[in-house]
Motif scaffolding. Structure first.
Motif: not given
Length: 202
Positions: A177-178, A15-18, A105-112, A182-186
């Motif tokens: 970083e990832w 996601f750092t490369d999107v 993705l939001q769930f994955t980001a929150a869990a991580m 990810l959080e920014k894009i979500v």
């Protein structure tokens, strides 16, 4: 030892490369590549219970790829795809798929994020917390037990991080970083949906 590649080094796209275009437009092809790479994270969790999460996310990625193939001009960015489907007024397949993928993705980001910020907590706790803060409100009473079972099947924290890579310092730096990207894009996607109420009824 420290030269061995990490999970993040082996991603097809992070996601750092999107790259974000003007007005925070998100390119669809790159976003889908990064999402596919993220789904592989659930393989590292090593439980059949997570197959329900994986298949749900992969199913939505497939639907979005189909939409991109059918109308590459208007689907070049995520926002363009949604706006074109709104204009068409037909079945909003891409819009619905993106919404549900973004919730995953939001769930994955929150869990991580919880896992990263609370090294004292085991992952069954951090993933359950992440689920309660994100996906649970969208799930029926039939789906919730399936996801709760998956959360309970999380591996021990130390075992999971060992799978991410041998160089733990590098792993933590890349994860941070990832996760930020990810959080920014979500957030951009969710704010966009809210701005036009594009998720209504989906």
């Amino acid at each position: 030892m420290t030269d061995s590649p990490t999970f993040f080094d082996q991603m097809k796209r992070s996601f750092t490369d999107v790259p974000l275009e003007g007005d925070n437009r998100i390119p669809t092809a790159e976003f889908l590549e990064a999402s596919e790479s993220l789904v592989k994270l659930f393989d590292l969790l090593g439980s059949a219970a997570f197959q329900v999460v994986e298949s749900d996310m992969n199913g939505n990625i497939t639907k979005m790829k189909k939409r991109l193939g059918e109308d590459p001009e208007h689907s070049k960015t995520l926002q363009g795809m949604v706006l074109e489907e709104v204009k068409e007024g037909k079945k909003k397949t891409g819009t619905q798929a993106l919404l549900w993928l973004s919730r995953g993705l939001q769930f994955t980001a929150a869990a991580m994020r919880e896992t990263l910020e609370h090294p004292e907590k085991e992952m069954d706790v951090t993933f359950t917390d992440g689920y309660k803060r994100t996906l649970i409100k969208y799930h029926s009473m039939f789906v919730r037990p399936v996801f709760k079972l998956a959360m309970r099947a999380c591996p021990y924290r130390k075992d999971f991080f060992a799978k991410l890579g041998a160089d733990q310092e590098k792993v933590l730096s890349q994860l941070r970083e990832w996760l930020d990207a990810l959080e920014k894009i979500v957030k951009i996607i969710m704010d966009f949906y809210e701005s036009g109420n594009y998720g209504k009824g989906l």
